[in-house]
Design a protein around this motif. Structure first.
Motif, PDB file in Angstrom:
ATOM      1  N   ASP A 195     -13.765  -1.235   1.889  1.00 26.20           N
ATOM      2  CA  ASP A 195     -13.134   0.031   2.300  1.00 26.20           C
ATOM      3  C   ASP A 195     -11.718  -0.184   2.821  1.00 26.20           C
ATOM      4  O   ASP A 195     -10.801   0.584   2.498  1.00 26.20           O
ATOM      5  CB  ASP A 195     -13.975   0.726   3.377  1.00 26.20           C
TER       6      ASP A 195
ATOM      7  N   LYS B 284      -9.449  -1.016  -0.131  1.00 25.14           N
ATOM      8  CA  LYS B 284      -9.183   0.196  -0.917  1.00 25.14           C
ATOM      9  C   LYS B 284      -8.150   1.079  -0.221  1.00 25.14           C
ATOM     10  O   LYS B 284      -7.227   1.594  -0.857  1.00 25.14           O
ATOM     11  CB  LYS B 284     -10.470   0.996  -1.138  1.00 25.14           C
TER      12      LYS B 284
ATOM     13  N   ASN C 184      -4.711  -0.539  -0.557  1.00 31.08           N
ATOM     14  CA  ASN C 184      -4.125  -0.348  -1.884  1.00 31.08           C
ATOM     15  C   ASN C 184      -3.669   1.091  -2.095  1.00 31.08           C
ATOM     16  O   ASN C 184      -2.613   1.332  -2.685  1.00 31.08           O
ATOM     17  CB  ASN C 184      -5.105  -0.770  -2.975  1.00 31.08           C
ATOM     18  N   GLN C 185      -4.437   2.027  -1.607  1.00 34.96           N
ATOM     19  CA  GLN C 185      -4.055   3.430  -1.754  1.00 34.96           C
ATOM     20  C   GLN C 185      -2.769   3.720  -0.982  1.00 34.96           C
ATOM     21  O   GLN C 185      -1.838   4.326  -1.512  1.00 34.96           O
ATOM     22  CB  GLN C 185      -5.186   4.339  -1.264  1.00 34.96           C
TER      23      GLN C 185
END
Length: 89
Positions: free
Chosen positions: A42, A45, A48-49
């Motif tokens: 999580d 992620k 990266n977002q």
């Protein structure tokens, strides 16, 4: 100033190309910090977002170190995750 779809796709592809070599190390660092596989995923992620969204606004000309920036985002996301976790308890 609004960017064209072509420009956004180009920056997304450029970010992906730059970030790909660091994905394993990001995960390992997140795993050490969180001590939990799912939380580590999580955090990576979210990193990266955030990085993909912010990449277009970076000034990459002046001694920019992509790796340092990426891992700083990881640390910020980990800290944010911990703050949210403490608030929920």
């Amino acid at each position: 100033m609004k960017k064209s779809n072509f420009s956004i796709k180009k920056e997304k592809k450029e970010y992906t190309t730059l970030a790909q070599p660091f994905q394993r190390r990001l995960y390992r660092t997140a795993l050490i910090l969180t001590k939990n596989h799912n939380l580590a995923i999580d955090v990576v992620k979210a990193t990266n977002q955030n990085a993909e969204e912010q990449y277009a606004f970076l000034n990459t000309e002046n001694n920019f170190d992509f790796k340092v920036w990426l891992f700083q985002l990881l640390m910020n996301n980990f800290i944010l995750h911990k703050k949210i976790q403490v608030t929920l308890c």
